[in-house]
Design a protein around this motif. Structure first.
Motif, PDB file in Angstrom:
ATOM      1  N   LEU A 259     -63.957  79.964  56.381  1.00  0.00           N
ATOM      2  CA  LEU A 259     -64.152  78.584  56.819  1.00  0.00           C
ATOM      3  C   LEU A 259     -64.120  77.554  55.714  1.00  0.00           C
ATOM      4  CD1 LEU A 259     -66.997  79.333  59.377  1.00  0.00           C
ATOM      5  CD2 LEU A 259     -64.566  79.002  59.858  1.00  0.00           C
ATOM      6  N   ASP A 260     -64.199  77.967  54.469  1.00  0.00           N
ATOM      7  CA  ASP A 260     -64.198  77.006  53.367  1.00  0.00           C
ATOM      8  C   ASP A 260     -62.844  76.915  52.671  1.00  0.00           C
ATOM      9  OD1 ASP A 260     -64.538  79.601  52.570  1.00  0.00           O
ATOM     10  OD2 ASP A 260     -65.923  79.154  50.924  1.00  0.00           O
ATOM     11  N   PRO A 287     -62.952  87.116  69.826  1.00  0.00           N
ATOM     12  CA  PRO A 287     -63.883  87.754  68.888  1.00  0.00           C
ATOM     13  C   PRO A 287     -63.451  87.597  67.436  1.00  0.00           C
ATOM     14  CG  PRO A 287     -63.570  89.165  70.789  1.00  0.00           C
ATOM     15  CD  PRO A 287     -62.619  88.009  70.952  1.00  0.00           C
ATOM     16  N   ALA A 288     -64.410  87.268  66.586  1.00  0.00           N
ATOM     17  CA  ALA A 288     -64.094  87.001  65.182  1.00  0.00           C
ATOM     18  C   ALA A 288     -65.317  87.195  64.303  1.00  0.00           C
ATOM     19  CB  ALA A 288     -63.553  85.586  65.014  1.00  0.00           C
ATOM     20  N   VAL A 289     -65.048  87.443  63.031  1.00  0.00           N
ATOM     21  CA  VAL A 289     -66.080  87.493  61.999  1.00  0.00           C
ATOM     22  C   VAL A 289     -65.837  86.314  61.061  1.00  0.00           C
ATOM     23  CG1 VAL A 289     -67.080  88.833  60.091  1.00  0.00           C
ATOM     24  CG2 VAL A 289     -66.271  89.993  62.168  1.00  0.00           C
ATOM     25  N   TYR A 290     -66.912  85.604  60.705  1.00  0.00           N
ATOM     26  CA  TYR A 290     -66.783  84.359  59.946  1.00  0.00           C
ATOM     27  C   TYR A 290     -67.303  84.509  58.523  1.00  0.00           C
ATOM     28  CZ  TYR A 290     -66.617  82.869  64.810  1.00  0.00           C
ATOM     29  OH  TYR A 290     -66.315  82.752  66.151  1.00  0.00           O
ATOM     30  N   HIS A 291     -66.481  84.058  57.585  1.00  0.00           N
ATOM     31  CA  HIS A 291     -66.832  84.114  56.164  1.00  0.00           C
ATOM     32  C   HIS A 291     -66.915  82.699  55.586  1.00  0.00           C
ATOM     33  CE1 HIS A 291     -65.808  88.515  55.779  1.00  0.00           C
ATOM     34  NE2 HIS A 291     -65.092  88.199  56.849  1.00  0.00           N
ATOM     35  N   ASP A 314     -70.199  75.826  66.052  1.00  0.00           N
ATOM     36  CA  ASP A 314     -70.382  75.410  64.656  1.00  0.00           C
ATOM     37  C   ASP A 314     -69.204  75.829  63.788  1.00  0.00           C
ATOM     38  OD1 ASP A 314     -72.776  74.218  65.199  1.00  0.00           O
ATOM     39  OD2 ASP A 314     -74.011  75.934  64.596  1.00  0.00           O
ATOM     40  N   VAL A 315     -68.606  76.951  64.137  1.00  0.00           N
ATOM     41  CA  VAL A 315     -67.451  77.433  63.379  1.00  0.00           C
ATOM     42  C   VAL A 315     -66.256  76.504  63.567  1.00  0.00           C
ATOM     43  CG1 VAL A 315     -65.808  79.332  63.191  1.00  0.00           C
ATOM     44  CG2 VAL A 315     -68.232  79.819  63.476  1.00  0.00           C
ATOM     45  N   LEU A 316     -66.015  76.071  64.793  1.00  0.00           N
ATOM     46  CA  LEU A 316     -64.952  75.103  65.059  1.00  0.00           C
ATOM     47  C   LEU A 316     -65.178  73.835  64.241  1.00  0.00           C
ATOM     48  CD1 LEU A 316     -62.530  74.449  67.237  1.00  0.00           C
ATOM     49  CD2 LEU A 316     -64.293  72.967  68.206  1.00  0.00           C
ATOM     50  N   ARG A 317     -66.413  73.368  64.197  1.00  0.00           N
ATOM     51  CA  ARG A 317     -66.739  72.156  63.436  1.00  0.00           C
ATOM     52  C   ARG A 317     -66.455  72.357  61.942  1.00  0.00           C
ATOM     53  NH1 ARG A 317     -69.852  67.815  64.588  1.00  0.00           N
ATOM     54  NH2 ARG A 317     -70.783  68.775  66.445  1.00  0.00           N
ATOM     55  N   LYS A 318     -66.898  73.494  61.402  1.00  0.00           N
ATOM     56  CA  LYS A 318     -66.675  73.744  59.984  1.00  0.00           C
ATOM     57  C   LYS A 318     -65.186  73.834  59.656  1.00  0.00           C
ATOM     58  CE  LYS A 318     -70.959  76.278  58.904  1.00  0.00           C
ATOM     59  NZ  LYS A 318     -71.333  75.577  57.662  1.00  0.00           N
ATOM     60  N   ALA A 319     -64.418  74.470  60.515  1.00  0.00           N
ATOM     61  CA  ALA A 319     -62.985  74.621  60.269  1.00  0.00           C
ATOM     62  C   ALA A 319     -62.284  73.266  60.260  1.00  0.00           C
ATOM     63  CB  ALA A 319     -62.372  75.533  61.328  1.00  0.00           C
ATOM     64  N   LEU A 320     -62.608  72.410  61.218  1.00  0.00           N
ATOM     65  CA  LEU A 320     -61.980  71.086  61.263  1.00  0.00           C
ATOM     66  C   LEU A 320     -62.439  70.231  60.094  1.00  0.00           C
ATOM     67  CD1 LEU A 320     -60.120  69.114  62.624  1.00  0.00           C
ATOM     68  CD2 LEU A 320     -61.981  68.480  64.193  1.00  0.00           C
ATOM     69  N   ARG A 321     -63.716  70.345  59.716  1.00  0.00           N
ATOM     70  CA  ARG A 321     -64.226  69.570  58.582  1.00  0.00           C
ATOM     71  C   ARG A 321     -63.520  69.981  57.290  1.00  0.00           C
ATOM     72  NH1 ARG A 321     -70.614  69.117  58.141  1.00  0.00           N
ATOM     73  NH2 ARG A 321     -70.146  68.106  60.144  1.00  0.00           N
ATOM     74  N   THR A 322     -63.363  71.281  57.081  1.00  0.00           N
ATOM     75  CA  THR A 322     -62.651  71.758  55.891  1.00  0.00           C
ATOM     76  C   THR A 322     -61.216  71.247  55.878  1.00  0.00           C
ATOM     77  OG1 THR A 322     -63.996  73.761  55.683  1.00  0.00           O
ATOM     78  CG2 THR A 322     -61.791  73.835  54.724  1.00  0.00           C
ATOM     79  N   THR A 323     -60.559  71.281  57.036  1.00  0.00           N
ATOM     80  CA  THR A 323     -59.162  70.854  57.131  1.00  0.00           C
ATOM     81  C   THR A 323     -59.012  69.368  56.820  1.00  0.00           C
ATOM     82  OG1 THR A 323     -58.712  72.552  58.791  1.00  0.00           O
ATOM     83  CG2 THR A 323     -57.183  70.693  58.678  1.00  0.00           C
ATOM     84  N   ARG A 381     -64.523  69.048  72.857  1.00  0.00           N
ATOM     85  CA  ARG A 381     -64.012  67.686  72.658  1.00  0.00           C
ATOM     86  C   ARG A 381     -64.966  66.870  71.780  1.00  0.00           C
ATOM     87  NH1 ARG A 381     -65.784  63.088  74.765  1.00  0.00           N
ATOM     88  NH2 ARG A 381     -64.362  61.279  74.844  1.00  0.00           N
ATOM     89  N   LYS A 382     -66.268  66.948  72.068  1.00  0.00           N
ATOM     90  CA  LYS A 382     -67.272  66.183  71.328  1.00  0.00           C
ATOM     91  C   LYS A 382     -67.241  66.523  69.838  1.00  0.00           C
ATOM     92  CE  LYS A 382     -72.337  65.603  71.205  1.00  0.00           C
ATOM     93  NZ  LYS A 382     -72.660  66.477  70.052  1.00  0.00           N
ATOM     94  N   ILE A 383     -67.168  67.802  69.531  1.00  0.00           N
ATOM     95  CA  ILE A 383     -67.138  68.230  68.131  1.00  0.00           C
ATOM     96  C   ILE A 383     -65.915  67.664  67.421  1.00  0.00           C
ATOM     97  CG2 ILE A 383     -66.794  70.253  66.635  1.00  0.00           C
ATOM     98  CD1 ILE A 383     -68.535  71.820  68.658  1.00  0.00           C
ATOM     99  N   GLU A 384     -64.758  67.763  68.043  1.00  0.00           N
ATOM    100  CA  GLU A 384     -63.528  67.296  67.407  1.00  0.00           C
ATOM    101  C   GLU A 384     -63.555  65.790  67.162  1.00  0.00           C
ATOM    102  OE1 GLU A 384     -60.429  70.678  69.078  1.00  0.00           O
ATOM    103  OE2 GLU A 384     -60.943  68.982  70.362  1.00  0.00           O
ATOM    104  N   ILE A 385     -64.031  65.029  68.134  1.00  0.00           N
ATOM    105  CA  ILE A 385     -64.080  63.576  67.971  1.00  0.00           C
ATOM    106  C   ILE A 385     -65.096  63.189  66.906  1.00  0.00           C
ATOM    107  CG2 ILE A 385     -64.740  61.418  69.120  1.00  0.00           C
ATOM    108  CD1 ILE A 385     -63.387  62.445  71.611  1.00  0.00           C
TER     109      ILE A 385
END
Length: 470
Positions: A259-260, A287-291, A314-323, A381-385
């Motif tokens: 995610l980073d 299904p996924a494992v997050y690092h 939270d993982v979706l949020r972290k991925a978009l934030r990193t991007t 949707r809320k997380i992405e916006i």
């Protein structure tokens, strides 16, 4: 890409002022002004000539005050139509000029400020800009008409925003806006679906030339098209997580996400992109494992592994934030050298379980009052916006960044998916017990064309803002 062959998709399904006029106060102010003027004249006899003119003056003042508010009045004239969208523009124009803005000016203001994402689907007999025979870039699984779909009423609807009209797509205008530029669609199969729609609409004005294709299995994961007359490039970069990820395999049923770290398979080409359209979300339901760093944060639906179940929000949020941070850091210093659009999550419409005869049999859009956006769809949707808005604040005008908020308008279109027509002639052998359905992606032509109509309006507004600043 989520398909019906994905045995883990069921895990996803289970995790799923009104202005007041104050006429009395305004009248009192006008009377006070008039009486004060009369007292002034009574004190000084030298103004006899002006006193003789006073009745005429008062008539003029009263007439003007009836139709227009006095300059110091904080309220607009109750006799003139005023919508919530043009209140600020209208008041400022009165302070600068004696005449109100023209209807054309008010309409222009409304169009500029229009909320394209809040509206309803309305009947439209004109139909789409292209069909299954005029576009050669439709992926087989989205070519619903060619595959035998006969109920074509799903093509006769248009999205109507509450505050304005959404113009029909203008391929020449889009091509002019991307002249000498590179537009990149980055993400999962929904990014590819939107790209295919755009290519089909642009093809009605200029034929795209495929100049690069890197296939993995049946899918074009990295492709590039060129419009020679405009020196414009449109490309696809497969990156279902946007960040670095290792997709599941036959030996490991879990995706691995880091995610980073942004996915360099597309990010290393960021320097040659002018507009990035990001679209992702569905792969986070698998299904996924997050690092993160050297640590394992947890997992989503990973029975048998000694990891904490943390879900995927939270993982979706972290991925978009990193991007978005990576884009700002790498391209923000170059001013407006890049524009970014984040297409929000688009809901599926399976009725029943996807792998147990789940289908999307609806043939009409939902009305607004029929369905409310809630649960997982609303949260994604809320997380992405929220992440787009936070990134915009940090970018501080170093680049242009917006959300293409299509979640609601997509949610209202259960009729627009390929359904059983993801495959050709699915009922050719009669009434079979089980027919595979695709209730995630969108038929072409179909509702997803609207995504690109709104995208064009966003690009036009950006261009207008840039001209006004210059």
């Amino acid at each position: 890409m989520i398909t019906a062959k994905n045995k883990n998709y069921s895990a996803f399904l289970h995790s799923s002022s009104l202005l007041k006029t104050h006429k009395g106060k305004s009248t009192a102010r006008r009377k006070g002004l008039i009486m004060g003027t009369i007292d002034l004249f009574n004190r000084d006899k030298s103004f006899s000539l002006m006193k003789r003119l006073l009745p005429w003056t008062l008539c003029v003042l009263l007439t003007i005050s009836f139709f227009y508010p006095l300059p110091f009045s904080p309220f607009p004239n109750p006799h003139l139509p005023l919508s919530s969208n043009n209140t600020i523009t209208y008041l400022s124009s009165l302070s600068a000029s004696a005449s109100p803005p023209s209807s054309a000016e008010r309409e222009k203001t409304n169009e500029t400020r229009c909320d394209y994402f809040n509206g309803e689907w309305v009947s439209d007999s004109k139909g789409p800009l292209y069909n299954d025979t005029t576009c050669g870039t439709i992926k087989e699984g989205r070519n619903c008409i060619t595959h035998g779909r006969t109920d074509l009423e799903y093509l006769k609807w248009r999205w109507k925003p509450i505050e304005c009209n959404l113009p029909r797509f203008e391929p020449q205008t889009f091509l002019q806006l991307i002249k000498n530029k590179h537009v990149a669609f980055v993400g999962d199969s929904m990014a590819r679906n939107q790209l295919e729609s755009l290519l089909c609409m642009l093809a009605t004005a200029s034929t795209p030339k495929l100049v690069y294709s890197n296939k993995t299995g049946k899918e074009n994961q990295f492709s590039r098209w060129n419009f020679p007359s405009f020196n414009a490039t449109v490309s696809l970069y497969w990156s279902p997580f946007l960040v670095h990820g290792i997709e599941k395999s036959s030996t490991d049923p879990n995706n691995k996400l880091y995610l980073d770290h942004v996915d360099e398979r597309w990010a290393r080409y960021m320097g040659e992109m002018d507009l990035i359209v990001l679209s992702f979300g569905h792969w986070f339901l698998i299904p996924a494992v997050y690092h993160e760093g050297d640590s394992v944060l947890g997992c989503h639906y990973c029975p048998g592994l000694n990891h904490t179940e943390i879900g995927f929000y939270d993982v979706l949020r972290k991925a978009l934030r990193t991007t978005l941070k990576s884009i700002v850091d790498r391209r923000g210093a170059r001013g407006r050298g890049i524009d970014v659009i984040v297409t929000t999550f688009t809901p599926h419409h399976f009725e029943g379980e996807w792998d147990k005869a789940g289908a999307c049999p609806k043939t009409k859009p939902y009305r607004n009052e029929e369905k409310q956006l809630e649960g997982m769809n609303a949260e994604m949707r809320k997380i992405e916006i929220e992440e787009v808005e936070e990134a915009k604040a940090k970018a501080r005008r170093r680049l242009r960044l917006e959300a293409l908020d299509v979640t609601k308008l997509a949610f209202l279109r259960p009729d627009g998916h390929p359904g059983p027509y993801m495959n050709p002639s699915p009922f050719v052998n009669g009434n079979v017990k089980h027919v595979q359905n695709d209730c995630v992606h969108w038929c072409l032509p179909g509702p997803i064309d609207t995504w690109n109509e709104i995208l064009l309006e966003m690009m036009k507004n950006w261009e207008n803002q840039l001209r006004n600043e210059d």
